[in-house]
Design a protein around this motif. Structure first.
Motif, PDB file in Angstrom:
ATOM      1  N   LEU A   1       0.832  -1.170  -0.101  1.00 31.49           N
ATOM      2  CA  LEU A   1      -0.077  -0.159  -0.074  1.00 31.49           C
ATOM      3  C   LEU A   1       0.835   1.410   0.001  1.00 31.49           C
ATOM      4  O   LEU A   1       0.572   2.327  -0.923  1.00 31.49           O
ATOM      5  N   GLU A   2       1.866   1.090   0.924  1.00 29.83           N
ATOM      6  CA  GLU A   2       2.804   2.403   0.936  1.00 29.83           C
ATOM      7  C   GLU A   2       3.492   2.632  -0.481  1.00 29.83           C
ATOM      8  O   GLU A   2       3.828   3.861  -0.761  1.00 29.83           O
ATOM      9  N   ILE A   3       3.969   1.519  -1.257  1.00 29.90           N
ATOM     10  CA  ILE A   3       4.476   1.829  -2.508  1.00 29.90           C
ATOM     11  C   ILE A   3       3.569   2.232  -3.413  1.00 29.90           C
ATOM     12  O   ILE A   3       3.753   3.128  -4.156  1.00 29.90           O
ATOM     13  N   VAL A   4       2.224   1.662  -3.601  1.00 32.30           N
ATOM     14  CA  VAL A   4       1.249   2.032  -4.817  1.00 32.30           C
ATOM     15  C   VAL A   4       0.392   3.108  -4.548  1.00 32.30           C
ATOM     16  O   VAL A   4       0.051   3.596  -5.495  1.00 32.30           O
ATOM     17  N   ALA A   5       0.053   3.210  -3.393  1.00 36.18           N
ATOM     18  CA  ALA A   5      -0.654   4.527  -3.156  1.00 36.18           C
ATOM     19  C   ALA A   5      -0.381   5.796  -3.645  1.00 36.18           C
ATOM     20  O   ALA A   5      -1.157   6.611  -4.377  1.00 36.18           O
ATOM     21  N   PRO A   6       0.987   6.336  -3.291  1.00 39.86           N
ATOM     22  CA  PRO A   6       1.418   7.495  -3.879  1.00 39.86           C
ATOM     23  C   PRO A   6       1.179   7.451  -5.295  1.00 39.86           C
ATOM     24  O   PRO A   6       1.254   8.686  -5.903  1.00 39.86           O
ATOM     25  N   LEU A   7       1.640   6.349  -5.819  1.00 40.93           N
ATOM     26  CA  LEU A   7       1.592   6.362  -7.368  1.00 40.93           C
ATOM     27  C   LEU A   7       0.291   6.726  -8.050  1.00 40.93           C
ATOM     28  O   LEU A   7       0.205   7.473  -9.016  1.00 40.93           O
ATOM     29  N   SER A   8      -0.788   6.102  -7.504  1.00 39.23           N
ATOM     30  CA  SER A   8      -2.183   6.354  -7.962  1.00 39.23           C
ATOM     31  C   SER A   8      -2.449   7.932  -7.640  1.00 39.23           C
ATOM     32  O   SER A   8      -3.103   8.756  -8.424  1.00 39.23           O
ATOM     33  N   ALA A   9      -2.068   8.453  -6.336  1.00 38.65           N
ATOM     34  CA  ALA A   9      -2.481   9.665  -5.920  1.00 38.65           C
ATOM     35  C   ALA A   9      -1.603  10.652  -6.617  1.00 38.65           C
ATOM     36  O   ALA A   9      -2.219  11.888  -6.644  1.00 38.65           O
ATOM     37  N   GLU A  10      -0.777  10.489  -7.322  1.00 35.10           N
ATOM     38  CA  GLU A  10      -0.048  11.377  -8.265  1.00 35.10           C
ATOM     39  C   GLU A  10      -0.869  11.932  -9.248  1.00 35.10           C
ATOM     40  O   GLU A  10      -0.869  13.104  -9.515  1.00 35.10           O
ATOM     41  N   THR A  11      -1.327  11.113  -9.956  1.00 31.47           N
ATOM     42  CA  THR A  11      -2.117  11.394 -11.292  1.00 31.47           C
ATOM     43  C   THR A  11      -3.494  11.362 -11.177  1.00 31.47           C
ATOM     44  O   THR A  11      -4.302  11.844 -11.886  1.00 31.47           O
ATOM     45  N   PHE A  12      -4.120  10.481 -10.044  1.00 30.95           N
ATOM     46  CA  PHE A  12      -5.510  10.477 -10.193  1.00 30.95           C
ATOM     47  C   PHE A  12      -6.060  11.244  -9.055  1.00 30.95           C
ATOM     48  O   PHE A  12      -5.576  11.473  -7.792  1.00 30.95           O
TER      49      PHE A  12
ATOM     50  N   ALA B   1      -1.091   1.161 -12.521  1.00 36.33           N
ATOM     51  CA  ALA B   1      -1.543   2.309 -12.163  1.00 36.33           C
ATOM     52  C   ALA B   1      -0.614   3.653 -12.432  1.00 36.33           C
ATOM     53  O   ALA B   1      -1.084   4.622 -12.903  1.00 36.33           O
ATOM     54  N   PRO B   2       0.847   3.505 -12.302  1.00 33.77           N
ATOM     55  CA  PRO B   2       1.438   4.628 -12.687  1.00 33.77           C
ATOM     56  C   PRO B   2       1.798   5.112 -13.918  1.00 33.77           C
ATOM     57  O   PRO B   2       2.159   6.203 -14.368  1.00 33.77           O
ATOM     58  N   ILE B   3       1.381   4.519 -14.942  1.00 36.03           N
ATOM     59  CA  ILE B   3       1.734   4.463 -16.361  1.00 36.03           C
ATOM     60  C   ILE B   3       0.215   4.448 -17.201  1.00 36.03           C
ATOM     61  O   ILE B   3       0.305   4.635 -18.329  1.00 36.03           O
ATOM     62  N   ALA B   4      -0.505   4.333 -16.442  1.00 32.98           N
ATOM     63  CA  ALA B   4      -2.219   4.291 -17.142  1.00 32.98           C
ATOM     64  C   ALA B   4      -2.332   5.572 -17.797  1.00 32.98           C
ATOM     65  O   ALA B   4      -2.516   5.180 -19.067  1.00 32.98           O
ATOM     66  N   LEU B   5      -2.320   6.852 -17.426  1.00 32.59           N
ATOM     67  CA  LEU B   5      -2.698   8.012 -18.264  1.00 32.59           C
ATOM     68  C   LEU B   5      -1.930   8.178 -19.245  1.00 32.59           C
ATOM     69  O   LEU B   5      -2.315   8.363 -20.552  1.00 32.59           O
ATOM     70  N   GLN B   6      -0.488   7.893 -19.123  1.00 30.57           N
ATOM     71  CA  GLN B   6       0.425   8.113 -20.196  1.00 30.57           C
ATOM     72  C   GLN B   6       0.063   6.904 -21.526  1.00 30.57           C
ATOM     73  O   GLN B   6       0.019   7.282 -22.656  1.00 30.57           O
ATOM     74  N   ALA B   7      -0.407   5.944 -21.066  1.00 28.31           N
ATOM     75  CA  ALA B   7      -0.557   4.689 -22.113  1.00 28.31           C
ATOM     76  C   ALA B   7      -1.880   5.018 -22.695  1.00 28.31           C
ATOM     77  O   ALA B   7      -2.274   4.696 -23.807  1.00 28.31           O
ATOM     78  N   LEU B   8      -2.862   5.353 -22.046  1.00 26.48           N
ATOM     79  CA  LEU B   8      -4.116   5.697 -22.509  1.00 26.48           C
ATOM     80  C   LEU B   8      -3.964   7.033 -23.570  1.00 26.48           C
ATOM     81  O   LEU B   8      -4.626   6.893 -24.582  1.00 26.48           O
ATOM     82  N   ALA B   9      -3.223   7.931 -23.256  1.00 25.38           N
ATOM     83  CA  ALA B   9      -3.224   8.998 -24.153  1.00 25.38           C
ATOM     84  C   ALA B   9      -2.406   8.714 -25.438  1.00 25.38           C
ATOM     85  O   ALA B   9      -2.774   9.243 -26.604  1.00 25.38           O
ATOM     86  N   GLN B  10      -1.368   7.683 -25.402  1.00 28.91           N
ATOM     87  CA  GLN B  10      -0.910   6.930 -26.547  1.00 28.91           C
ATOM     88  C   GLN B  10      -2.005   6.285 -27.221  1.00 28.91           C
ATOM     89  O   GLN B  10      -2.146   6.669 -28.702  1.00 28.91           O
TER      90      GLN B  10
END
Ligand code: DOR
Ligand code: ZN
Length: 336
Positions: free
Chosen positions: A21-32, A261-270
């Motif tokens: 949770l500590e690893i992944v939550a900040p990654l989602s919270a960064e862009t979502f 999660a951390p690459i989702a928006l970049q890959a969706l834009a692509q």
């Protein structure tokens, strides 16, 4: 080229607990701006106390970023209307898993007889709590979702006022079912828009692309793509980003789940740019979900720029993302 996305939402996310949770939550919270958090912990989230304390741990792990965890409860057929009323303000939906169908779903439902489930579904319908469903039978792995469609139809028909979300749909059959019932909705993941079974097992086995439901045929992916690219109003982005430690993926008995999660928006834009559909991305990643769930997440503007982005091989030495070590055509310029 630059695009802005406002309040991106991930309507199907696995955040786990403790170190993961500590690893992944900040990654989602960064862009979502927010995410619908799945309840398949061990033990699953089935009480008010568990919901409230899990939400607190998520907020703490997101480290002060503006991010709303929308909570879900793990479906149990013995919930009482009084209990559901008491947790209504703590949840956005209830997630139903068939027993044993995927990671940590052992406590799910054994069957779909209305006599078993009807009481809870009736109460949810009255309280206007949406039902999110992992729709797979115990049949042959490629047919599990298709075989589940009649169950979706039975639920939709018998509970016309219940919002039913077909989670992480992977087939043309599920896309078609959307338009047959007013109260059926769906989430689509990033990975099911990119891959088919060939990418998982057509060459050397790719454990980091192994997930449930398994990726299907090219015609299924094409139907999903069409629904997402035109931002079908009943379809929402839900990553189903499902982190597992590297050693659980690169192992005999590989765990199911793709970490996106951390690459989702970049890959969706692509993907949306390649298909000349960038103008629909805002609806797919936010507006549809705001409308379907009636949520108003914290303001967040994410600026994406068309410029190469090298995806990390691994996060915190623990979890490997989709596209690890590869270059995407879009990167996040700023988020806030
Ligand atoms: O591949 C999957 N992984 N599918 C799911 O439905 C659950 C998820 C997980 O929690 O790992
Ligand atoms: Zn999931």
């Amino acid at each position: 080229m630059v695009i802005a996305l406002n309040e991106p939402l991930d309507m199907h996310l696995h955040l786990r607990d403790e170190r993961m949770l500590e690893i992944v939550a900040p990654l989602s919270a960064e862009t979502f701006s927010g995410a619908l958090v799945m309840p398949n912990l061990v033990p699953p989230v089935t009480t008010k106390e568990a919901l409230v304390s899990y939400r607190e741990r998520i907020v703490k792990s997101a480290e002060k970023r503006d991010f709303t965890p929308y909570m879900t409860l793990f479906f149990r057929s013995d919930y009482t209307p009084e209990f559901l009323e008491s947790v209504k303000s703590d949840i956005l939906a209830i997630k139903l898993y068939p027993a044993g169908i995927t990671t940590n779903s052992e406590g799910g439902v054994e069957g779909f007889e209305l006599i078993e489930l009807g009481g809870v579904l009736e109460a949810m319908s009255e309280l206007q709590i949406p039902l999110c469903v992992h729709g797979e039978t115990g049949g042959f792995v490629m047919d599990r979702e298709k075989e589940f469609i009649p169950i979706y139809e039975k639920l939709a028909k018998n509970f016309p006022d219940l919002k039913i979300v077909m989670e992480h749909i992977t087939t043309k059959s599920a896309v078609e079912a959307l338009d047959r019932f007013e109260n059926l909705y769906a989430t689509i993941t990033l990975h099911h828009l990119y891959i088919t079974l060939d990418d998982v097992a057509g060459g050397l086995l790719q454990p980091h692309l192994f997930c449930k439901p398994i990726a299907k045929r090219p015609e299924d992916r094409a139907a999903l793509l069409q629904a997402a690219l035109k931002a079908h109003p009943k379809v929402m982005f839900g990553s189903d980003s499902a982190p597992h430690p590297r050693e659980a993926k690169e192992a005999p008995g590989c765990a199911a789940g793709v970490f996106t999660a951390p690459i989702a928006l970049q890959a969706l834009a692509q993907l949306f740019e390649r298909h000349e559909a960038l103008e629909n991305l805002q609806s797919f990643v936010s507006d549809n979900a705001k409308r379907v769930y009636g949520v108003n997440p914290p303001k967040k503007e994410v600026i994406l720029e068309k410029s190469p982005y090298l995806v990390p091989e691994i996060y915190e030495g623990c979890v490997v993302p989709m596209f690890a070590g590869q270059s995407l055509e879009w990167r996040v310029l700023s988020a806030g």
